[in-house]
Motif scaffolding. Structure first.
Motif, mmCIF file in Angstrom:
data_model
loop_
_atom_site.group_PDB
_atom_site.id
_atom_site.type_symbol
_atom_site.label_atom_id
_atom_site.label_comp_id
_atom_site.label_asym_id
_atom_site.label_seq_id
_atom_site.Cartn_x
_atom_site.Cartn_y
_atom_site.Cartn_z
ATOM 1 N N ARG A 1 0.857 -1.178 0.000
ATOM 2 C CA ARG A 1 0.000 0.000 0.000
ATOM 3 C C ARG A 1 0.899 1.235 0.000
ATOM 4 O O ARG A 1 1.764 1.380 0.866
ATOM 5 C CB ARG A 1 -0.928 0.031 1.224
ATOM 6 C CG ARG A 1 -1.866 -1.177 1.335
ATOM 7 C CD ARG A 1 -2.900 -1.159 0.226
ATOM 8 N NE ARG A 1 -3.862 -2.253 0.318
ATOM 9 C CZ ARG A 1 -3.767 -3.398 -0.335
ATOM 10 N NH1 ARG A 1 -2.700 -3.636 -1.095
ATOM 11 N NH2 ARG A 1 -4.697 -4.324 -0.222
ATOM 12 N N TYR B 1 -0.284 2.935 -10.321
ATOM 13 C CA TYR B 1 -1.245 1.982 -9.753
ATOM 14 C C TYR B 1 -1.573 0.859 -10.736
ATOM 15 O O TYR B 1 -1.838 -0.280 -10.324
ATOM 16 C CB TYR B 1 -2.517 2.706 -9.298
ATOM 17 C CG TYR B 1 -3.621 2.800 -10.323
ATOM 18 C CD1 TYR B 1 -4.607 1.815 -10.397
ATOM 19 C CD2 TYR B 1 -3.687 3.873 -11.216
ATOM 20 C CE1 TYR B 1 -5.632 1.900 -11.340
ATOM 21 C CE2 TYR B 1 -4.697 3.959 -12.150
ATOM 22 C CZ TYR B 1 -5.666 2.975 -12.207
ATOM 23 O OH TYR B 1 -6.672 3.045 -13.136
ATOM 24 N N ILE C 1 -1.556 -3.537 -9.879
ATOM 25 C CA ILE C 1 -2.823 -4.245 -9.699
ATOM 26 C C ILE C 1 -2.632 -5.757 -9.596
ATOM 27 O O ILE C 1 -3.187 -6.412 -8.703
ATOM 28 C CB ILE C 1 -3.799 -3.896 -10.843
ATOM 29 C CG1 ILE C 1 -4.280 -2.446 -10.692
ATOM 30 C CG2 ILE C 1 -4.995 -4.846 -10.848
ATOM 31 C CD1 ILE C 1 -5.151 -1.962 -11.829
ATOM 32 N N LYS D 1 -1.495 -1.364 -4.038
ATOM 33 C CA LYS D 1 -2.463 -0.305 -4.280
ATOM 34 C C LYS D 1 -1.837 1.047 -3.978
ATOM 35 O O LYS D 1 -1.202 1.241 -2.938
ATOM 36 C CB LYS D 1 -3.716 -0.555 -3.447
ATOM 37 C CG LYS D 1 -4.380 -1.884 -3.832
ATOM 38 C CD LYS D 1 -5.700 -2.109 -3.136
ATOM 39 C CE LYS D 1 -6.347 -3.405 -3.635
ATOM 40 N NZ LYS D 1 -7.660 -3.655 -2.993
ATOM 41 N N THR E 1 -7.584 1.583 -5.409
ATOM 42 C CA THR E 1 -6.290 1.922 -5.989
ATOM 43 C C THR E 1 -6.470 2.904 -7.135
ATOM 44 O O THR E 1 -7.516 2.931 -7.792
ATOM 45 C CB THR E 1 -5.538 0.658 -6.463
ATOM 46 O OG1 THR E 1 -4.173 1.002 -6.777
ATOM 47 C CG2 THR E 1 -6.193 0.011 -7.673
#
Length: 304
Positions: free
Chosen positions: A144, A178, A182, A187, A231
């Motif tokens: 993240r 982003y 994936i 994200k 995201t």
């Protein structure tokens, strides 16, 4: 939402929102690596005491912490910090690129050095951190990343050209990065916050300062750092509100090639300026496809 056994790296963690992010994640179980250049502390002759206070505050919550007195524009220093974090904890789950500088200056007096310094910290520093951590996130199949943007980057402000450019650069970075994350459950999002901090206290009227607490900001940050995060999104949060932002395109006006002159665009400007409806595009490729479809439709060409 809990972050037990997760490792979070936070830049600009010596004060303000960076410290608030560190404490919020630590309270929910995360180990935190704190990074700060101590620039403001050095100016005040405090020998990076802000970073030390943040570190001690995390330890007081019973969570593990590492601290790095580091300028995020130092590429080799960033790489070494990531190596040290991985040697101790073996993974990095969260990166919050919060480090930034803010020095308003009218364009006439903005020097090349000032411009470069702004981009080196806000934009390049965020890139260096993400670049160093990205391979580990790919390897573990989870990550993240939150980039800290600014309202001036989205909308512009007087005497904010370098700040606006660097923050808007982060929007573009996220819009493409982003997509590459994936398939690996990485994200990447931006957060545009505005809270009462040492950086902003002189920009808020006394009457509204109490409104700009950190609660909605830390809540939004944790959402973007969680397993449930979206995201490629851009959240704006301040004074208790949370909203979603996206670049929009107003309805297009079509001009046949033989009549597409600058005078024609001038005469149609009021129609072009805010023609409804508004169109949203998921990517640059989606925008190009929309252009192609419009042009083909006007020429009665069928495309797949």
């Amino acid at each position: 939402m809990r972050f037990d056994n997760q490792v979070a790296v936070i830049t600009g963690a010596g004060s303000g929102l960076g410290r608030a992010y560190a404490l919020a994640l630590a309270e929910r179980g995360a180990k935190v690596a704190l990074i700060d250049s101590g620039e403001h502390d050095q100016e005040a002759g405090l020998a990076s005491s802000g970073l030390i206070r943040s570190h001690k505050a995390v330890l007081a919550l019973g969570e593990q912490s590492m601290r790095f007195n580091l300028d995020v524009s130092d590429v080799e220093g960033v790489k070494q910090a990531v190596v040290d974090i991985l040697e101790r904890w073996g993974r990095i789950d969260i990166l919050i690129n919060n480090a930034g500088v803010h020095t308003p200056c009218d364009f006439d007096n903005l020097t090349v050095d000032m411009w470069q310094h702004q981009l080196n910290i806000d934009l390049n520093g965020s890139f260096y951190m993400a670049k160093a951590i990205w391979p580990q996130m790919k390897l573990q199949g989870y990550g993240r990343i939150v980039m800290s943007c600014g309202a001036s980057g989205l909308y512009g402000d007087m005497h904010e050209t370098s700040y606006s450019a660097s923050k808007m650069g982060l929007i573009g970075l996220v819009n493409s990065l982003y997509l590459e994350g994936i398939d690996r459950n990485i994200k990447v999002n931006t957060l545009t916050p505005h809270a009462l901090t040492p950086m902003t206290e002189n920009r808020l009227a006394s009457s509204v300062k109490p409104l700009f607490s950190k609660s909605s900001i830390t809540a939004s940050m944790m959402f973007l750092c969680s397993s449930e995060a979206p995201t490629g999104q851009h959240l704006l949060t301040a004074a208790g509100s949370v909203s979603h932002g996206q670049f929009t395109e107003f309805k297009s006006c079509y001009f046949p090639a033989d009549s597409c002159k600058p005078e024609a665009i001038h005469n149609s400007w009021q129609q072009i300026h805010q023609a409804q409806p508004v169109n949203l595009h998921r990517s640059g490729e989606d925008q190009v496809l929309a252009w192609a479809k419009r042009g083909a439709g006007e020429r009665h060409i069928t495309i797949e």
